[in-house]
Design an enzyme around this catalytic site. Structure first.
Site: not given
Ligand code: GLN
Length: 480
Positions: A82, A189, A165
């Protein structure tokens, strides 16, 4: 060497054994992922791809292996990261315009541990800006698209969100453009995108993995974790990612056990709590029946299903949306256009700050900064922030009481399957509702995992969610 498509289907566990047997090399495997990654452009999964670095790391892994110096299960495994993790010399943007061109001069602890265990960086994945969102639609780099498509219903033929996210990381694993990935979870997330993409997502106990070098959103909630194709893979990755780090004062000085060895599959006699308060008005039938199916599976395996109560559940989401923005408003004050990232020149210093922040942050981030600044301001602090902290204590107490009755708690991961891009965009509250089942565990700092458990009526993945006591990752993974 097996056919490329077959290789891309293997789990970390399978690959690690195949590498040992020399069925293929890490360089061949990594090349297969690089090819798949470069053909997946329309999904907008990666914001930065690092193929040369990946091949170099794979080459080192192969030469170690040829000398019999394997570093463990992650040696030679290509993963996606990420874009919230700082990676030395590799752009790290947090999905934001304000970090344009930022290449950290240091490596986050979690990624460092992975590289030291021989894992390979394929690239940095798309995400909601500063991890604020549930659909990967607030990214400055445009939305990431879920590789799954609805087979019927209103969303037939439409592009769907991967959740957020950590949407890019979840989509990467599901689309077979990374063997596994890492993400962060502040309120859901890792778990919610894993549910939307049909993969496993683990949020460890707060403090289990170091936050050092992860771009901060809400420091009392942020936690790193793996997104994988199997529970065993999540266990294998956590073994490498977890551990005490003197550079993070909130990291826990607890022994990291062999999580993968705890996966005996034996759940006889374990007590599975079903919280009454997680039954929401108007919850879709398909979510209710998924939950029922989960209870049956565990019961059929010898576990006991126990009704429990977590009375303050309904206050978790509103309290989260005070505490998380409060911490974010403070953490994001550092982006001023002076030291790194975007700088928009103004007439004087204040004007430069204002222009940089006005252009550098997107609408959702600005909304959170404004809410956060408001709830921390004199006159409102007691009414909102202090009140939310009191609610947080109540939520922690609810869970503490629950552990005297059950071993783990079972709930759905999210109140729906993946929705279409554009949906809920003009309605922040309905977007925030995505986290209704994941936020309470975050508020209490507890470990929780989402496991793929079935398909919606329209053929989209749905996840079940397990929450465990602090540092009970072994038990959580075992039940998962
Ligand atoms: N969707 C939640 C939010 O927008 C959680 C995000 C997260 O866990 N990073 O804050």
């Amino acid at each position: 060497m097996a056919k490329t498509e077959d290789i891309l289907e293997l789990s970390v566990d399978d690959v690690s054994r195949a590498l040992d047997k020399k069925l293929f090399s890490s360089s061949e495997l990594t090349q297969a992922y690089i090819d798949a990654m470069s053909e997946s452009g329309e999904l907008n999964i990666y914001v930065d791809q690092t193929p040369e670095l990946a091949l170099e790391m794979a080459g080192s892994s192969d030469s170690r292996r040829s000398k019999g110096e394997v570093l463990g299960h992650m040696d030679g495994i290509p993963i996606a990261v990420k874009d919230l993790f700082c990676t030395k010399g590799v752009s790290s943007t947090a999905g934001s315009h304000i970090l344009d061109g930022f290449k950290p001069t240091y490596e986050s602890t979690v990624t460092k541990k992975l590289w030291e265990s021989g894992a390979i960086l394929l690239g940095k994945t798309n995400m909601d800006e500063f991890a604020m969102g549930s659909a990967n639609v607030t990214s400055y780099y445009g939305p990431c698209i879920n590789p799954w498509k609805a087979e019927s219903g209103d969303n037939l033929g439409k592009d769907l969100v991967p959740g957020g996210s950590s949407g890019g990381s979840a989509a990467a694993v599901a689309a077979r453009v990374a063997l596994a990935a890492i993400g962060t979870d502040t309120g859901g997330s890792i778990r919610q995108p894993s549910s939307f993409c049909g993969i496993v997502g683990l949020k460890p106990t707060y403090g289990r993995c170091s936050r050092w070098g992860i771009i901060s959103f809400a420091s009392s909630l942020d936690q790193a974790g793996p997104l994988t194709r199997s529970v065993k893979d999540a266990a294998l990755m956590l073994e490498v990612m977890a551990g005490y780090d003197p550079k993070d004062s909130t990291s826990a000085d607890f022994e990291v056990t062999s999580y993968s060895e705890a996966l005996s599959g034996k759940v006889e006699g374990l007590k599975i709590g079903i919280p009454a308060e997680y039954t929401l008005d108007g919850m879709p039938d398909e979510i209710n029946s998924l939950w029922e199916r989960g209870k049956r599976w565990l019961e059929d395996s010898g576990a006991n299903i126990i009704d429990i109560s977590l009375p303050h559940t309904k206050y978790a989401l509103p309290a989260y949306y005070i505490i998380a923005p409060a911490e974010a408003s403070s953490n994001l004050a550092r982006y001023d256009g002076v030291r790194y990232g975007l700088r928009v020149e103004g007439e004087d210093l204040i004007d430069t700050y204002e222009k940089t922040r006005a252009q550098g942050f997107g609408a959702e981030v600005k909304r959170r900064i404004m809410i956060g600044t408001y709830v921390l301001s004199a006159g409102y602090y007691d009414a909102y922030y202090i009140q939310a902290q009191k609610v947080r204590s109540k939520i922690i107490n609810d869970f503490d009481n629950a552990w005297s009755e059950c071993d783990v708690i079972l709930t759905p991961t999210a109140p729906s399957a993946a929705f279409s891009i554009g949906e809920k965009m003009d309605d922040p509250i309905s977007m925030y509702m995505n986290d209704v089942f994941t936020v309470p565990a975050s508020m209490a700092g507890l470990p929780a995992i989402s496991v793929p458990a079935g398909l919606s009526n329209d053929g989209l993945p749905l996840g079940l969610h397990l929450i465990g006591p602090k540092f009970a990752e072994e038990k959580l993974l075992l039940v998962a």
